[in-house]
Each structure stands twice: as structure tokens, then as C-alpha cells.
Enzyme design. Structure first.
Site, PDB file in Angstrom:
ATOM      1  N   TYR A 257     128.644  39.446 117.996  1.00 43.70           N
ATOM      2  CA  TYR A 257     128.486  39.468 116.539  1.00 43.70           C
ATOM      3  C   TYR A 257     129.689  38.845 115.850  1.00 43.70           C
ATOM      4  CZ  TYR A 257     124.712  42.946 117.130  1.00 43.70           C
ATOM      5  OH  TYR A 257     123.561  43.598 117.466  1.00 43.70           O
TER       6      TYR A 257
ATOM      7  N   SER B 163     116.684  47.045 113.595  1.00 46.45           N
ATOM      8  CA  SER B 163     115.788  46.378 112.648  1.00 46.45           C
ATOM      9  C   SER B 163     114.677  47.308 112.144  1.00 46.45           C
ATOM     10  CB  SER B 163     115.179  45.115 113.271  1.00 46.45           C
ATOM     11  OG  SER B 163     114.763  44.216 112.264  1.00 46.45           O
TER      12      SER B 163
ATOM     13  N   GLY C 202     114.222  43.099 106.710  1.00 43.57           N
ATOM     14  CA  GLY C 202     114.025  43.106 105.261  1.00 43.57           C
ATOM     15  C   GLY C 202     112.583  42.959 104.825  1.00 43.57           C
TER      16      GLY C 202
ATOM     17  N   THR D 162     111.103  45.933 102.929  1.00 44.77           N
ATOM     18  CA  THR D 162     111.575  46.215 101.565  1.00 44.77           C
ATOM     19  C   THR D 162     110.613  45.648 100.526  1.00 44.77           C
ATOM     20  OG1 THR D 162     112.835  44.149 101.291  1.00 44.77           O
ATOM     21  CG2 THR D 162     113.961  46.002 102.390  1.00 44.77           C
ATOM     22  N   GLY D 163     109.807  44.685 100.934  1.00 46.79           N
ATOM     23  CA  GLY D 163     108.903  44.001 100.011  1.00 46.79           C
ATOM     24  C   GLY D 163     109.514  42.807  99.321  1.00 46.79           C
ATOM     25  N   LYS D 164     110.778  42.510  99.631  1.00 46.89           N
ATOM     26  CA  LYS D 164     111.464  41.458  98.865  1.00 46.89           C
ATOM     27  C   LYS D 164     110.950  40.057  99.169  1.00 46.89           C
ATOM     28  CE  LYS D 164     115.469  41.118 102.012  1.00 46.89           C
ATOM     29  NZ  LYS D 164     116.922  41.357 102.107  1.00 46.89           N
TER      30      LYS D 164
END
Length: 347
Positions: free
Chosen positions: A53, A236, A241, A244-246
Site C-alpha cells: 500500500y 470492501s 463506494g 453509498t449510491g454515489k
């Protein structure tokens, strides 16, 4: 914050875990340290990182920076004993880490030493193998998974050799516990059997992808977790993401992961947005925040789980932490089952 046993190790970890894979790319050091401080204030004691990472992108220039940032926090805060730190040994295929070599008896001590230096600590609480040498069906490889070319003798010999080295590292005080990542039921069972037969640290945890949209863990792995006292570290849980609906309606917010990875690692498919809408509609009907609902779902599975989430910004972390203690009703769980039956494997 609820604490869960880390297998049979005697270590207790919070049911929410801070993932650090954006520390050093999307999240700078100051923001990263502020996130750790905020998480601890809310009762989280668990940090997960890896020698490879940060990601988004993965590069030789930034490799190890997430561990360095965590290590700088440890050194400046003086709070090493307040956190359980997990990190990982990369597997084969990353050319800029040990020239892409697989995990070997020789590489383990070298990799641990490197992580200890970057983390500025004398010990690692949970040391994990990031993916198995023989390959894995994770990361959308399940669609064409073919284990017929695996060499059983070589795999078992590797496990025996690795456990011998890992036990030496335990005896030296460098690691406290051993875990796997991106593993299967057969692989995990063989690690357990081998540790019992020849010695070495018993597997305490398996870090696999798990969310409302990715439920490969629900059958054989779940049964093994229950019977073998293995904790799932779900990575995850928000499906990069998506949950989240984004990203609904074709939206791509500024600074989001989708700007860097258009397919979100193969998760963007024609069906995924329909599946997401199914879960978002449940949240709306029951007055739930979709982020909180998605995380709470992972924590209520019939196997012990700690959910590893990442936040690129402090306000995102603050929002996530407001779900502390949320448990979903039977009605919500029943509706989730119905959407899952309709969209069992959307990616």
C-alpha cells in the site's frame, strides 16, 4: 464499539477496522493521522495495512508509504499499545516488490523486517499473507477459476516451510498472530491442518472481500469460520463506494475512486447499478443511511466479522462512525435476502 475475538489468539479487535490503502495517495499524512485519532476516540482499535500500500494507483514510488504513515503516527502519538496493527506480505506478481517473487520461507523474515521498520514498531499484531502462491478466485477471477493445474505437494510443502519461519518470528516477538487473505476454504483448512500437524501459528483470520454485492464467503467459508473460530476481516464492505449510491445515474464525484479506476476493479457491470438500487430502496423505506446499512449487514452475519473500511476524507470517516452499534431488524434482513436472490452475483 463492540470488540470481537481475533480467533483463538486472545487479542480483541473492534468490529470496525480502519483500512489504510489510500494513505499516501488519496489521503495525505496529516489527514491520515487525523483519521486514526478520530477512530480511536470512537473506540476503534484496529488498523489494517500492507507492504504494497497505498493503491489508487499502485506504484514503486509510493510502495510502503501507508506503513510509513502509520509508523509515523505510532512514533508521534506514543499510543502503540492502544492499537492492533495488521499488515500483509505481498504474493507473486508485483514486479516492484521482490521482483514479483512468491511468498517463500526466505522472503517472510525479510518482509516482516521491512514492515517493522516502516511501522516504527517492535511487533506486528496480525501478519497476513496477501494472496496465496497457487492463485485465488478473488477479484473477479472466480468466473474462470481453474485449480486443476495447482501442485498439491508444492502447496503443502510451502505451508510447512512458511509455518516454521512464522513460528520463529512469533518466538522472536516480531508477530503475535497469523492470518490469510484472499483465501479459499480448502486453502485455509490446509493451513489449519498443517499447523496442528507440524506446529506454527494457527490461522486466526481470513481477510476476503465481503459486502451486500459480494457474498462468496457465505457458504463453505462461513461454515469453516464458525467451526474453526476464524474471524472474517471483510474488506470492501461498501463495494468500493458503490453501496453509498454515489455512482448511481452515471455520477462520478470529484476525488472518487472511479476517476482513477473506471471499472472499480471489474465491479462495474450492467447489473450492478440495478442491484445497488435494490439495496438503496431498502434503506429509504426503513429510514436507514445506506452506508450504515451496508456496514451493519456485514457485522450481523452468522460468523464473527470485523469490517475494514477506507475513508479518503475525515468527513467520510465521521459519517461512517455515526453507525456505531446499529443492528438491522429482521424485516430489513429479509428484504436484503430478496434483493440478493434477485441479484446474487452482480459482478
Amino acid at each position: 464499539m463492540k470488540m470481537n475475538p481475533l480467533g483463538r489468539t486472545g487479542i480483541k479487535v473492534s468490529e470496525l477496522c480502519i483500512g489504510t490503502m489510500t494513505f499516501g495517495t488519496q489521503t495525505d499524512e496529516g489527514e491520515s493521522h487525523a483519521q486514526i485519532d478520530m477512530a480511536l476516540n470512537y473506540g476503534i482499535n484496529f488498523l489494517d495495512t500492507a507492504e504494497m500500500y497505498p493503491v489508487n494507483p499502485i506504484s514503486s514510488q509510493t510502495q510502503g508509504d501507508s506503513e510509513v504513515i502509520v509508523g509515523n503516527w505510532i512514533a508521534s502519538s506514543g499510543r502503540r499499545n492502544d492499537v492492533v496493527v495488521a499488515t500483509k506480505h505481498s504474493g507473486a506478481g508485483l514486479g516492484h516488490i521482490r521482483d514479483g517473487a512468491p511468498i517463500t520461507a526466505c522472503s517472510i523474515s525479510e518482509a516482516i523486517e521491512g514492515s517493522l521498520k516502516r511501522l516504527k514498531t517492535d511487533y506486528i499484531d496480525l501478519y497476513q499473507f496477501h494472496w496465496p502462491n497457487r492463485g485465488s478466485y478473488m477479484f473477479r477471477q472466480n468466473w474462470r477459476f481453474d485449480p486443476s493445474k495447482q501442485d498439491t505437494t508444492s502447496t503443502l510443502s510451502h505451508m510447512e516451510d512458511a509455518l516454521e519461519v512464522l513460528q520463529r518470528e512469533v518466538d522472536r516477538g516480531h508477530i503475535r498472530a497469523f492470518g490469510l487473505s484472499n483465501e479459499s476454504a480448502w486453502g485455509t483448512s490446509q493451513w489449519l491442518r498443517m499447523a496442528q500437524a507440524v506446529g506454527g501459528p494457527r490461522v486466526a483470520s481470513v481477510q476476503n472481500e465481503y459486502s451486500l454485492l459480494c457474498r462468496l464467503y457465505d457458504t463453505d467459508m462461513a461454515e469453516m469460520s464458525v467451526h474453526e473460530d476464524l474471524i472474517l476481516l471483510a474488506f470492501s464492505p461498501l463495494a468500493t463506494g458503490l453501496l453509498t449510491g454515489k455512482y448511481q445515474g452515471g455520477a462520478v464525484p470529484e476525488g472518487s475512486r472511479k476517476l482513477l479506476q473506471e471499472t472499480l476493479g471489474g465491479r462495474v457491470t450492467p447489473r450492478v447499478f440495478e442491484a445497488v438500487e435494490g439495496y438503496l430502496s431498502i434503506a429509504r423505506r426503513h429510514g436507514l443511511d445506506p452506508v450504515h446499512m451496508a456496514l451493519a449487514f456485514t457485522l450481523q452475519r452468522p460468523f464473527i466479522c470485523s469490517s475494514i473500511f477506507g475513508a479518503t476524507r475525515l468527513d467520510q470517516l465521521e459519517h461512517i462512525l455515526k453507525m456505531d452499534g446499529l443492528r438491522l431488524s429482521a424485516a430489513v434482513l429479509d428484504e436484503i435476502d430478496q434483493v440478493h436472490i434477485q441479484y446474487p452475483m452482480p459482478f
